[in-house]
Design a protein around this motif. Structure first.
Motif, PDB file in Angstrom:
ATOM      1  N   SER A   1      47.113  35.045  39.225  1.00  0.00           N
ATOM      2  CA  SER A   1      46.229  35.924  39.987  1.00  0.00           C
ATOM      3  C   SER A   1      45.642  35.172  41.182  1.00  0.00           C
TER       4      SER A   1
ATOM      5  N   TRP B   1      42.355  35.022  43.849  1.00  0.00           N
ATOM      6  CA  TRP B   1      40.944  35.384  43.922  1.00  0.00           C
ATOM      7  C   TRP B   1      40.419  35.116  45.331  1.00  0.00           C
TER       8      TRP B   1
ATOM      9  N   VAL C   1      34.150  40.205  45.400  1.00  0.00           N
ATOM     10  CA  VAL C   1      35.142  39.375  44.715  1.00  0.00           C
ATOM     11  C   VAL C   1      36.372  40.239  44.473  1.00  0.00           C
TER      12      VAL C   1
ATOM     13  N   VAL D   1      40.307  40.353  42.959  1.00  0.00           N
ATOM     14  CA  VAL D   1      41.355  39.721  42.157  1.00  0.00           C
ATOM     15  C   VAL D   1      42.631  40.529  42.364  1.00  0.00           C
TER      16      VAL D   1
ATOM     17  N   VAL E   1      33.939  31.879  40.561  1.00  0.00           N
ATOM     18  CA  VAL E   1      35.278  32.208  41.052  1.00  0.00           C
ATOM     19  C   VAL E   1      36.138  30.947  41.132  1.00  0.00           C
TER      20      VAL E   1
ATOM     21  N   ARG F   1      39.641  30.428  39.271  1.00  0.00           N
ATOM     22  CA  ARG F   1      40.852  30.008  40.005  1.00  0.00           C
ATOM     23  C   ARG F   1      41.539  28.849  39.275  1.00  0.00           C
TER      24      ARG F   1
END
Length: 140
Positions: A53, A55, A103, A105, A131, A135
């Motif tokens: 993912s 961020w 934020v 994602v 965050v 990460r």
């Protein structure tokens, strides 16, 4: 788990079933309305896999200036005593910082955006630290 038959000396007990990989563990980090486990990001729109993912964090700040309540009351009360000078209380301004931290994602075609209201720089720093931790989890 099955136990060996006592009459068969060569029987071996069956291994326990493997843990279900789709069952995520406990929530490690809570960012706004997103809960992050070791494998999944829980969002109100559905789950997003954590592995791979991306961020991003954006700060959106603005400052408001307003006349405090005590200055308005002092101007009204002082108007009866010192008419001209009591109006100087209306020149008092207080700066109020307000804003949101956004934020985002993203994983493949799935994306979710959380907007977290903040009123202090320490809250912004805390969200950035969370965050950054997520990460590091996503890169494992």
């Amino acid at each position: 788990m099955t136990f060996p038959d006592a009459s068969d000396p060569w029987s071996v007990p069956a291994p326990p079933p493997p843990a279900d990989p789709m069952v995520p563990g406990p929530v490690v980090v809570q960012i706004g309305d997103m809960g992050v486990t070791s494998t999944v990001v829980h969002t109100p729109a559905g789950d997003i896999p954590l592995a791979g993912s991306t961020w991003t964090v954006n700060d959106y700040w603005h400052s408001e200036q307003k006349i405090p309540t005590w200055a308005i009351v002092a101007a009204i009360v002082g108007f009866c005593v010192l008419t001209v000078f009591s109006l100087l209380f209306l020149l008092v301004k207080v700066t109020i910082p307000r804003g949101t931290v956004q934020v985002t994602v993203t994983n493949a075609t799935r994306q979710y955006v959380a907007r977290i209201p903040v009123t202090d720089q320490s809250q912004v720093t805390y969200v950035h630290q969370q965050v950054n931790y997520v990460r590091s989890l996503a890169s494992l």
